[in-house]
Design an enzyme around this catalytic site. Structure first.
Site, mmCIF file in Angstrom:
data_model
loop_
_atom_site.group_PDB
_atom_site.id
_atom_site.type_symbol
_atom_site.label_atom_id
_atom_site.label_comp_id
_atom_site.label_asym_id
_atom_site.label_seq_id
_atom_site.Cartn_x
_atom_site.Cartn_y
_atom_site.Cartn_z
ATOM 1 N N GLY A 1 13.479 54.353 65.288
ATOM 2 C CA GLY A 1 13.421 53.492 66.453
ATOM 3 C C GLY A 1 13.131 52.067 66.052
ATOM 4 O O GLY A 1 14.033 51.267 65.771
ATOM 5 N N GLU B 1 17.611 39.383 73.662
ATOM 6 C CA GLU B 1 17.314 40.659 74.316
ATOM 7 C C GLU B 1 15.862 40.707 74.762
ATOM 8 O O GLU B 1 15.551 41.131 75.888
ATOM 9 C CB GLU B 1 17.603 41.815 73.350
ATOM 10 C CG GLU B 1 17.255 43.181 73.908
ATOM 11 C CD GLU B 1 17.656 44.323 72.998
ATOM 12 O OE1 GLU B 1 17.094 45.432 73.152
ATOM 13 O OE2 GLU B 1 18.526 44.115 72.126
#
Length: 378
Positions: A131, A241
């Site tokens: 992740g 982002e």
């Protein structure tokens, strides 16, 4: 030095809010119940210019800035986190890779359709065992006579089931940061398959799935950017982002503060409105202070990113951390103020409560932001 938006951004904020109120809010409840993004919104967003804010004018965009993206993210999240993240991932988390690193042919193929809402994009980096540590991506891309062969699994990929284009991170070189490359994978490519939509705690109206790559054959020109430089391209794109995700937190918090104020003014306890109680008034004031602090630091991060400020990355990390933490606290306070009425599914604050929690995880966890800010201390 001013802490106010200039007139251009004020006007854009007003137009974005009007669009959300008119086009998005009426669809939220049905989208949540259906568990899907309202398909008609894509072209409406595109026609309003809301999917091409940073796309070059030559490709149908506005050639604008990250601050406008932050304002849009804030307004969309006031209505729905699931709807907001769906549009933002396509236009401002996946498409920027093509804007910054695409070849002229790749840009001609994808940028105008993405800005118009005629195509949808996703970015596939996260894997079942990887992740936050992007450098450990295990999906492989092996060179062939005709191009590349991709194999691997991606997990928690937003827009996977909607995407005409998936930007995939795969290993083309040695382990670590220097061995990743990004690839353009189109819908229907042989060997590309998708898992079922994941049942999530929040973002019910967004599509999130596993992406499976089983001998996906790509031509040589499917490489996006520079071979073995994918890690650095991902880190670059993370900046906008994270600004967008921080701004989503502001939107959730702002909406819940407005709802809490309205409810406190109407709800009676002990024979008088809740706002007659000092503890309630003080809680609402504290929520406002925390919201404004998060908003200012997020706008500053966006402005610094646009300006190429040397402290931009640290500003973004601060904004992502503070806005996510503050938004969760403000939304939680709103649920507390609503009491039992805030715990039922019909309550908007309950939906915001579910949606806001992921902002402390997605796009770089709280811990990753703190690690960025503490580099060099040890």
């Amino acid at each position: 030095m001013s802490w106010e938006l200039d007139q251009v951004h004020q006007d854009f904020q007003a137009s974005a809010r009007a669009f959300v109120d008119r086009q998005v809010r009426p669809l939220v409840e049905s989208a949540e119940e259906a568990g899907s993004f309202p398909a008609e919104l894509w072209k409406q967003l595109g026609s309003a210019g809301l999917l091409g804010l940073i796309t070059p004018e030559a490709h149908g965009g506005a050639d604008g800035d990250g601050l406008a993206v932050a304002l849009l993210a804030e307004e969309l999240a006031r209505a729905s986190g699931g709807i907001a993240v769906t549009a933002l991932v396509s236009a401002y988390m996946a498409a920027p890779h093509v804007i910054r690193h695409g070849t002229p042919a790749q840009q001609d193929r994808w940028l105008a359709p993405l800005a118009a809402g005629e195509a949808v994009a996703a970015i596939a980096v996260t894997e079942p065992g990887t992740g936050s540590d992007v450098a450990r991506v295990g999906t492989t891309a092996r060179r062939t006579e005709d191009g590349w062969l991709l194999n691997g699994r991606k997990m928690f990929i937003t827009n996977a089931g909607l995407a005409d284009l998936i930007i995939v991170a795969a290993r083309t070189g040695d382990a670590g940061r220097g061995g990743l490359t990004l690839f353009l994978v189109g819908r229907g490519t042989d060997g590309l398959s998708l898992g079922r939509p994941l049942a999530k705690m929040g973002w019910h109206s967004s599509d999130t799935r596993e992406v499976l790559l089983d001998d996906v054959a790509l031509p040589a020109d499917a490489v996006l950017g520079t071979e073995n430089r994918g890690f650095y391209q991902i880190m670059e794109a993370f900046q906008l982002e994270r600004v967008a995700l921080a701004a989503m937190g502001i939107g959730h918090a702002a909406e819940c503060l407005d709802l809490a104020r309205e409810y406190a003014g109407q709800r009676e306890a002990f024979g008088e409105p809740l706002t007659h109680l000092q503890t309630i008034r003080h809680r609402l004031a504290a929520m406002e202070v925390e919201l404004e602090a998060a908003r200012l630091i997020t706008y500053q991060a966006a402005a610094r990113l646009d300006a190429g400020h040397p402290e931009a990355a640290r500003s973004v990390a601060r904004a992502k951390y503070l806005a996510a933490i503050s938004a969760n606290r403000i939304v939680d306070d709103a649920v507390q103020l609503f009491g039992g009425a805030g715990f039922v599914e019909e309550s908007p604050v309950a939906r915001h409560y579910r949606d806001v929690r992921i902002l402390r995880i997605g796009g770089g966890t709280d811990e990753i932001q703190l690690e960025i800010l503490t580099r060099g201390m040890a």
